[in-house]
Motif scaffolding. Structure first.
Motif, PDB file in Angstrom:
ATOM      1  N   LEU A 217       0.984  -1.203   0.119  1.00 37.12           N
ATOM      2  CA  LEU A 217       0.061   0.077  -0.016  1.00 37.12           C
ATOM      3  C   LEU A 217       0.854   1.217   0.178  1.00 37.12           C
ATOM      4  N   THR A 218       2.291   1.140  -0.245  1.00 35.19           N
ATOM      5  CA  THR A 218       3.020   2.117  -0.148  1.00 35.19           C
ATOM      6  C   THR A 218       2.491   3.495  -1.231  1.00 35.19           C
ATOM      7  N   GLU A 219       2.083   2.908  -2.190  1.00 35.55           N
ATOM      8  CA  GLU A 219       1.896   4.121  -3.115  1.00 35.55           C
ATOM      9  C   GLU A 219       0.544   4.795  -2.897  1.00 35.55           C
ATOM     10  N   GLU A 220      -0.025   4.548  -1.788  1.00 35.09           N
ATOM     11  CA  GLU A 220      -1.351   5.070  -1.331  1.00 35.09           C
ATOM     12  C   GLU A 220      -1.195   5.424  -0.105  1.00 35.09           C
ATOM     13  N   THR A 221       0.012   5.567   0.349  1.00 32.82           N
ATOM     14  CA  THR A 221       0.378   6.100   1.747  1.00 32.82           C
ATOM     15  C   THR A 221       0.942   7.454   1.650  1.00 32.82           C
ATOM     16  N   LEU A 222       0.389   8.477   2.512  1.00 32.26           N
ATOM     17  CA  LEU A 222       1.104   9.808   2.617  1.00 32.26           C
ATOM     18  C   LEU A 222       2.258   9.672   3.431  1.00 32.26           C
ATOM     19  N   GLU A 223       3.455  10.334   2.919  1.00 28.95           N
ATOM     20  CA  GLU A 223       4.826  10.333   3.364  1.00 28.95           C
ATOM     21  C   GLU A 223       5.265   8.843   3.696  1.00 28.95           C
ATOM     22  N   PRO A 224       5.288   8.094   2.644  1.00 28.88           N
ATOM     23  CA  PRO A 224       5.544   6.666   2.844  1.00 28.88           C
ATOM     24  C   PRO A 224       7.020   6.569   3.452  1.00 28.88           C
ATOM     25  N   ARG A 225       7.888   7.357   3.247  1.00 27.50           N
ATOM     26  CA  ARG A 225       9.486   7.021   3.610  1.00 27.50           C
ATOM     27  C   ARG A 225       9.286   7.287   5.214  1.00 27.50           C
ATOM     28  N   ARG A 226       8.405   7.832   5.667  1.00 28.89           N
ATOM     29  CA  ARG A 226       8.481   8.227   7.214  1.00 28.89           C
ATOM     30  C   ARG A 226       7.211   7.225   7.906  1.00 28.89           C
ATOM     31  N   THR A 227       6.067   6.908   7.052  1.00 29.02           N
ATOM     32  CA  THR A 227       5.097   6.308   7.611  1.00 29.02           C
ATOM     33  C   THR A 227       5.097   4.898   7.651  1.00 29.02           C
ATOM     34  N   MET A 228       5.659   4.202   6.439  1.00 27.53           N
ATOM     35  CA  MET A 228       5.828   2.789   6.454  1.00 27.53           C
ATOM     36  C   MET A 228       6.503   2.158   7.439  1.00 27.53           C
ATOM     37  N   PRO A 229       7.949   2.392   7.601  1.00 30.11           N
ATOM     38  CA  PRO A 229       8.765   1.887   8.895  1.00 30.11           C
ATOM     39  C   PRO A 229       8.052   1.952  10.209  1.00 30.11           C
ATOM     40  N   ARG A 230       7.496   3.103  10.365  1.00 27.91           N
ATOM     41  CA  ARG A 230       6.814   3.034  11.825  1.00 27.91           C
ATOM     42  C   ARG A 230       5.513   2.251  11.528  1.00 27.91           C
ATOM     43  N   ALA A 231       4.853   2.077  10.632  1.00 30.56           N
ATOM     44  CA  ALA A 231       3.626   1.180  10.549  1.00 30.56           C
ATOM     45  C   ALA A 231       4.074  -0.232  10.675  1.00 30.56           C
ATOM     46  N   ILE A 232       5.067  -0.683  10.045  1.00 27.75           N
ATOM     47  CA  ILE A 232       5.516  -2.149   9.968  1.00 27.75           C
ATOM     48  C   ILE A 232       6.039  -2.475  11.624  1.00 27.75           C
ATOM     49  N   LEU A 233       6.705  -1.499  12.002  1.00 27.10           N
ATOM     50  CA  LEU A 233       6.957  -1.955  13.632  1.00 27.10           C
ATOM     51  C   LEU A 233       5.834  -1.698  14.466  1.00 27.10           C
ATOM     52  N   LEU A 234       4.868  -1.114  14.236  1.00 30.62           N
ATOM     53  CA  LEU A 234       3.738  -0.919  15.225  1.00 30.62           C
ATOM     54  C   LEU A 234       3.010  -2.129  15.012  1.00 30.62           C
ATOM     55  N   ILE A 235       2.672  -2.477  13.857  1.00 27.46           N
ATOM     56  CA  ILE A 235       1.731  -3.403  13.304  1.00 27.46           C
ATOM     57  C   ILE A 235       2.247  -4.819  14.121  1.00 27.46           C
ATOM     58  N   THR A 236       3.834  -5.217  13.938  1.00 27.48           N
ATOM     59  CA  THR A 236       4.359  -6.198  14.722  1.00 27.48           C
ATOM     60  C   THR A 236       4.140  -6.205  16.214  1.00 27.48           C
ATOM     61  N   LEU A 237       4.433  -5.291  16.735  1.00 24.18           N
ATOM     62  CA  LEU A 237       4.505  -4.955  18.417  1.00 24.18           C
ATOM     63  C   LEU A 237       2.932  -5.030  18.626  1.00 24.18           C
ATOM     64  N   ILE A 238       2.058  -4.315  18.227  1.00 26.03           N
ATOM     65  CA  ILE A 238       0.612  -4.415  18.460  1.00 26.03           C
ATOM     66  C   ILE A 238      -0.075  -5.799  18.205  1.00 26.03           C
ATOM     67  N   GLY A 239       0.033  -6.268  17.083  1.00 26.96           N
ATOM     68  CA  GLY A 239      -0.241  -7.856  16.975  1.00 26.96           C
ATOM     69  C   GLY A 239       0.548  -8.737  17.845  1.00 26.96           C
ATOM     70  N   GLY A 240       1.518  -8.729  17.986  1.00 25.16           N
ATOM     71  CA  GLY A 240       2.376  -9.664  18.958  1.00 25.16           C
ATOM     72  C   GLY A 240       1.845  -9.551  20.453  1.00 25.16           C
ATOM     73  N   GLY A 241       1.728  -8.188  20.589  1.00 28.88           N
ATOM     74  CA  GLY A 241       1.350  -7.852  22.063  1.00 28.88           C
ATOM     75  C   GLY A 241      -0.264  -8.555  22.367  1.00 28.88           C
ATOM     76  N   ILE A 242      -1.010  -8.286  21.387  1.00 24.57           N
ATOM     77  CA  ILE A 242      -2.177  -9.038  21.420  1.00 24.57           C
ATOM     78  C   ILE A 242      -2.361 -10.539  21.670  1.00 24.57           C
ATOM     79  N   PHE A 243      -1.491 -10.997  20.725  1.00 26.74           N
ATOM     80  CA  PHE A 243      -1.113 -12.655  20.837  1.00 26.74           C
ATOM     81  C   PHE A 243      -0.891 -13.015  22.105  1.00 26.74           C
ATOM     82  N   VAL A 244       0.078 -12.311  22.867  1.00 30.92           N
ATOM     83  CA  VAL A 244       0.758 -12.796  24.092  1.00 30.92           C
ATOM     84  C   VAL A 244      -0.135 -12.695  25.173  1.00 30.92           C
ATOM     85  N   VAL A 245      -1.060 -11.647  25.209  1.00 34.58           N
ATOM     86  CA  VAL A 245      -1.929 -11.323  26.186  1.00 34.58           C
ATOM     87  C   VAL A 245      -2.962 -12.065  26.233  1.00 34.58           C
TER      88      VAL A 245
END
Length: 453
Positions: A217-245
């Motif tokens: 979805l990079t080409e449909e994302t605003l400020e992708p160079r800044r947004t995508m790395p943050r999103a990927i890390l947050l998705i992994t942490l949020i998803g992993g946190g939900i799985f563990v809890v």
């Protein structure tokens, strides 16, 4: 492509990308697979998810680096093509098609399976057709429509998860006392073994498939160079946190790994902690989770096909087109839906075999792509950090290779056959590898920040 050709609509912000990624992962899958992972780990499910999350964070780091360096659609295919070799990029994209094509199929298959259990008189094929028709229509209408729908579905899914966790903890409090909430038994019990937890982590890692898909979805994302790395890390942490809890609370409510049927263990637990009403709510949550995950998975698959079609690796006139009104790759979305109809003739284990092979090939290639980017930048006179561009990706690649070689033999056989077909098609398109695969350099609308490394 012609200068006046319609392009993808750039409108997604950080929270929307994160929601798509978390929806793709389908947080409620931790409940759907709880019994199987519990058997593997002898009742240490949260430990397996914690280990899997740590392992996946290495690969998430690499996806973030590559998304910042190349903010265009295509994900692992584009990254390998730009940093390793155009032929390697094609083969990665070809193998990843297994993951992207068959993941929506498995999602729709699981959703239909849940509904068949509840409504056995309704034809199984009808549930699959309804799932596909609804998600295809929403995805064709545009990324904004899919985004809003996804937000509503994720809200309900999170609500069901929260209710299940609260009821599980209440059950523990009333049956064994508050002291049990502080115990270590869900993570480590007398039956826990390193081999069991490792096997469980390999299985749990499949639940994380999806954090990588948002890069399409990079080409449909605003400020992708800044947004995508943050999103990927947050998705992994949020998803992993939900799985563990969630797995921690569920394991507290049902210690050990003894179930009448591991595949439906969570319904057994739901009836234990609060009766049939909660089991029905859980079923509704699982259906919503499958729908939201299918919506995101189909969007990702269509955009991978778009990237490969735009590069003319796949026929551009078919795959590299954007609908002039909706500004979505409508043909690719429809094709993904049509392929999903094959789910009527497959079981979950067979179709999952395709996914696992493609996913771990993609993960390994992205880690290697970061190392390739490190080498290219060093040759260009830059000084990228060896820790973030070399050491961490190397660890991630080794972990992913370990997961890959430990897949079921059937998965390795099916994936290997698909790879051989890809090599044959590549040989045909390149005149027995004498010519490079056709390539197009799409305009990068987000310039790299000065001094980034």
């Amino acid at each position: 492509m012609p200068g006046n050709a319609p392009v993808l609509n750039r409108s997604l912000r950080l929270h929307s990308v994160v929601l798509f990624g978390v929806a793709y992962m389908a947080p409620m899958i931790v409940l759907g697979t709880f019994g199987v992972v519990a058997e593997e780990t002898s009742g240490s499910v949260p430990t397996a998810y914690l280990l899997a999350m740590v392992a996946m964070l290495f690969t998430a780091h690499s996806y973030g680096k590559m998304a910042a360096a190349f903010p265009v659609a295509g994900s692992a295919y584009t990254y390998a093509r730009r940093t390793l070799d155009s032929r390697a990029g094609f083969l990665v994209g070809w193998v990843v098609l297994l993951d992207y094509f068959f993941l929506p199929m498995v999602i729709w298959l699981l959703g239909a399976t849940y509904l068949r259990a509840q409504f056995p008189d309704v034809p199984f094929w009808l549930w699959i057709v309804l799932f596909i028709a609804a998600t295809t229509a929403l995805n064709v209408l545009g990324i904004k429509v899919a985004d809003k729908t996804n937000s509503v579905l994720m809200s309900f899914q999170v609500l069901v998860i929260a209710i299940f966790v609260v009821l599980s903890l209440r059950h523990v409090f009333t049956t064994t006392g508050a002291g049990a909430l502080l115990g270590a038994e869900p993570f480590l019990n007398p039956s826990t073994t390193a081999a069991g937890v490792s096997a469980g982590a390999a299985l749990a890692a499949y639940s994380f498939l999806g954090f990588d898909a948002v890069t399409t979805l990079t080409e449909e994302t605003l400020e992708p160079r800044r947004t995508m790395p943050r999103a990927i890390l947050l998705i992994t942490l949020i998803g992993g946190g939900i799985f563990v809890v969630v797995s921690w609370a569920t394991q507290l409510a049902h210690p050990g790994a003894a179930f009448a049927d591991p595949d439906s263990a969570v319904f057994e637990i739901a009836r234990t902690i609060a009766g049939d009403a909660v089991a029905a709510l859980l079923l509704a949550g699982l259906i919503v989770a499958q729908f939201a995950s299918g919506l995101a998975a189909q969007a990702g698959a269509a955009r991978l096909l778009f990237a490969m079609g735009r590069d003319d690796v796949l026929p551009r006139r078919l795959f590299g087109r954007v609908h002039p009104k909706f500004r979505t790759p409508a043909v690719n979305i429809a094709l993904t839906g049509a392929i999903g109809l094959i789910a009527m003739f497959l079981d979950v284990s067979t179709s999952t075999s395709f996914i696992n092979f493609g996913a771990f090939v993609a993960f390994t290639s992205v880690n290697l792509s970061v190392i390739g980017l490190f080498v290219r930048r060093r040759k260009a006179g830059e000084a990228p950090s060896p820790w973030t561009f070399l050491l961490l990706p190397a660890i991630g690649a080794l972990i992913d290779l370990w997961l890959l070689v430990n897949l079921d033999p059937a998965a390795l056989l099916l994936g290997g056959c698909w790879l051989v077909l890809g090599v044959g098609y590549l040989a045909y398109r390149t005149r027995l590898f004498r010519d490079p695969p056709p390539e197009m350099q799409p305009e990068d609308p987000s310039p790299a920040p000065a001094g980034a490394s």
